[in-house]
Write a protein that holds these residues in place. Sequence first.
Motif, mmCIF file in Angstrom:
data_model
loop_
_atom_site.group_PDB
_atom_site.id
_atom_site.type_symbol
_atom_site.label_atom_id
_atom_site.label_comp_id
_atom_site.label_asym_id
_atom_site.label_seq_id
_atom_site.Cartn_x
_atom_site.Cartn_y
_atom_site.Cartn_z
ATOM 1 N N ALA A 14 5.632 -2.791 13.445
ATOM 2 C CA ALA A 14 6.012 -3.739 12.404
ATOM 3 C C ALA A 14 5.868 -3.073 11.036
ATOM 4 C CB ALA A 14 5.129 -4.984 12.465
ATOM 5 N N LEU A 15 6.733 -3.437 10.101
ATOM 6 C CA LEU A 15 6.585 -2.982 8.723
ATOM 7 C C LEU A 15 5.613 -3.925 8.025
ATOM 8 C CD1 LEU A 15 10.176 -1.990 7.553
ATOM 9 C CD2 LEU A 15 8.223 -0.499 7.958
ATOM 10 N N ILE A 16 4.577 -3.362 7.445
ATOM 11 C CA ILE A 16 3.536 -4.143 6.791
ATOM 12 C C ILE A 16 3.563 -3.837 5.299
ATOM 13 C CG2 ILE A 16 1.053 -4.636 6.701
ATOM 14 C CD1 ILE A 16 2.339 -5.274 9.428
ATOM 15 N N ARG A 17 3.638 -4.887 4.493
ATOM 16 C CA ARG A 17 3.587 -4.745 3.037
ATOM 17 C C ARG A 17 2.179 -5.132 2.592
ATOM 18 N NH1 ARG A 17 7.797 -7.641 1.817
ATOM 19 N NH2 ARG A 17 9.153 -5.845 1.668
ATOM 20 N N TYR A 18 1.616 -4.356 1.661
ATOM 21 C CA TYR A 18 0.288 -4.670 1.152
ATOM 22 C C TYR A 18 0.300 -4.630 -0.370
ATOM 23 C CZ TYR A 18 -0.106 0.423 0.879
ATOM 24 O OH TYR A 18 0.121 1.745 0.610
ATOM 25 N N THR A 19 -0.590 -5.428 -0.956
ATOM 26 C CA THR A 19 -0.633 -5.528 -2.412
ATOM 27 C C THR A 19 -2.023 -5.948 -2.878
ATOM 28 O OG1 THR A 19 0.370 -6.541 -4.362
ATOM 29 C CG2 THR A 19 0.183 -7.924 -2.408
ATOM 30 N N ASP A 20 -2.341 -5.576 -4.116
ATOM 31 C CA ASP A 20 -3.564 -6.057 -4.752
ATOM 32 C C ASP A 20 -3.240 -7.160 -5.762
ATOM 33 O OD1 ASP A 20 -2.422 -4.674 -6.853
ATOM 34 O OD2 ASP A 20 -4.090 -3.303 -7.148
ATOM 35 N N SER A 21 -1.995 -7.588 -5.789
ATOM 36 C CA SER A 21 -1.496 -8.690 -6.631
ATOM 37 C C SER A 21 -1.506 -8.382 -8.127
ATOM 38 C CB SER A 21 -2.267 -9.986 -6.362
ATOM 39 O OG SER A 21 -2.132 -10.350 -5.018
ATOM 40 N N PRO A 26 4.269 -0.028 -16.520
ATOM 41 C CA PRO A 26 5.481 0.698 -16.900
ATOM 42 C C PRO A 26 5.411 2.157 -16.449
ATOM 43 C CG PRO A 26 4.594 -0.528 -18.772
ATOM 44 C CD PRO A 26 3.581 -0.616 -17.678
ATOM 45 N N ALA A 27 6.576 2.752 -16.213
ATOM 46 C CA ALA A 27 6.659 4.119 -15.698
ATOM 47 C C ALA A 27 6.044 5.143 -16.644
ATOM 48 C CB ALA A 27 8.114 4.475 -15.427
ATOM 49 N N ARG A 28 5.985 4.845 -17.919
ATOM 50 C CA ARG A 28 5.431 5.824 -18.868
ATOM 51 C C ARG A 28 3.927 6.016 -18.688
ATOM 52 N NH1 ARG A 28 6.329 1.223 -22.081
ATOM 53 N NH2 ARG A 28 4.449 0.502 -23.163
ATOM 54 N N PHE A 29 3.252 5.062 -18.036
ATOM 55 C CA PHE A 29 1.824 5.183 -17.748
ATOM 56 C C PHE A 29 1.663 5.772 -16.352
ATOM 57 C CE2 PHE A 29 2.002 1.470 -20.661
ATOM 58 C CZ PHE A 29 1.334 2.040 -21.734
ATOM 59 N N ALA A 34 0.408 5.548 -10.637
ATOM 60 C CA ALA A 34 -0.050 6.191 -9.399
ATOM 61 C C ALA A 34 -1.183 5.383 -8.764
ATOM 62 C CB ALA A 34 -0.498 7.616 -9.684
ATOM 63 N N ALA A 35 -2.111 4.882 -9.558
ATOM 64 C CA ALA A 35 -3.203 4.062 -9.029
ATOM 65 C C ALA A 35 -2.657 2.754 -8.451
ATOM 66 C CB ALA A 35 -4.220 3.773 -10.129
ATOM 67 N N TRP A 36 -1.673 2.152 -9.120
ATOM 68 C CA TRP A 36 -1.068 0.914 -8.623
ATOM 69 C C TRP A 36 -0.376 1.165 -7.288
ATOM 70 C CZ3 TRP A 36 3.876 -0.663 -7.448
ATOM 71 C CH2 TRP A 36 4.055 -2.031 -7.276
ATOM 72 N N GLU A 37 0.330 2.292 -7.161
ATOM 73 C CA GLU A 37 1.060 2.609 -5.925
ATOM 74 C C GLU A 37 0.125 2.836 -4.743
ATOM 75 O OE1 GLU A 37 3.528 5.850 -7.212
ATOM 76 O OE2 GLU A 37 5.133 4.480 -7.848
ATOM 77 N N ARG A 38 -1.128 3.238 -4.991
ATOM 78 C CA ARG A 38 -2.097 3.405 -3.904
ATOM 79 C C ARG A 38 -2.550 2.058 -3.338
ATOM 80 N NH1 ARG A 38 -3.634 7.731 -7.184
ATOM 81 N NH2 ARG A 38 -5.224 6.524 -8.287
ATOM 82 N N SER A 39 -2.419 1.005 -4.127
ATOM 83 C CA SER A 39 -2.841 -0.331 -3.683
ATOM 84 C C SER A 39 -1.681 -1.281 -3.420
ATOM 85 C CB SER A 39 -3.748 -0.962 -4.740
ATOM 86 O OG SER A 39 -4.907 -0.198 -4.907
ATOM 87 N N ASN A 40 -0.466 -0.803 -3.532
ATOM 88 C CA ASN A 40 0.721 -1.631 -3.334
ATOM 89 C C ASN A 40 1.791 -0.786 -2.658
ATOM 90 O OD1 ASN A 40 0.242 -4.223 -5.192
ATOM 91 N ND2 ASN A 40 -0.569 -2.419 -6.230
ATOM 92 N N GLY A 41 2.168 -1.158 -1.463
ATOM 93 C CA GLY A 41 3.166 -0.362 -0.757
ATOM 94 C C GLY A 41 3.568 -1.007 0.556
#
Length: 157
Positions: A14-21, A26-29, A34-41
């Motif tokens: 199954a494809l599982i989506r996870y998030t920290d809500s 913005p992409a400039r940060f 990168a930290a957000w992408e580790r907790s959301n994917g």
Amino acid sequence: MSATTILETAPLAALIRYTDSSPKPPARFTKKLAAWERSNGVGRLVKKEPPRPYPTWTAPASFTLHEGNFSSDGVILVTIMRTHSADSALTFEVAEEPKPGQVRVLLDFGGCTELLHLAESVTAAELWIAREGYRNARLEVVGSEDGDGAGGADLAA
């Protein structure tokens, strides 16, 4: 839903989506992004593990998601896997379940079953096993098992 619910109800592949809500920065940060992408994917559920007792503590149950591969000229160089424990604070959801008729290529070891590949048909799964050279792999047709039990045809490559 919680990580425990994923462990109890989500089928392998199954494809599982996870998030920290939290909102996506913005992409400039770049560091915050990168930290957000580790907790959301999102990733494909490839393994579920029960709690493991050790002499001084017990590791909680966990599951592993395959998030992707980095390849060059058709050769996989790096595989990205992420393991989440049952006590994870993230929120999970099943984004997509495997379709009936698809075939899971599974490998049993260490008391756990791991998904190696999800194929569209038995023929495609057998070709994948022959090409990759896995021994003791078994096939399981999605929809033919009782619940989430181990059904399907056994096949040694």
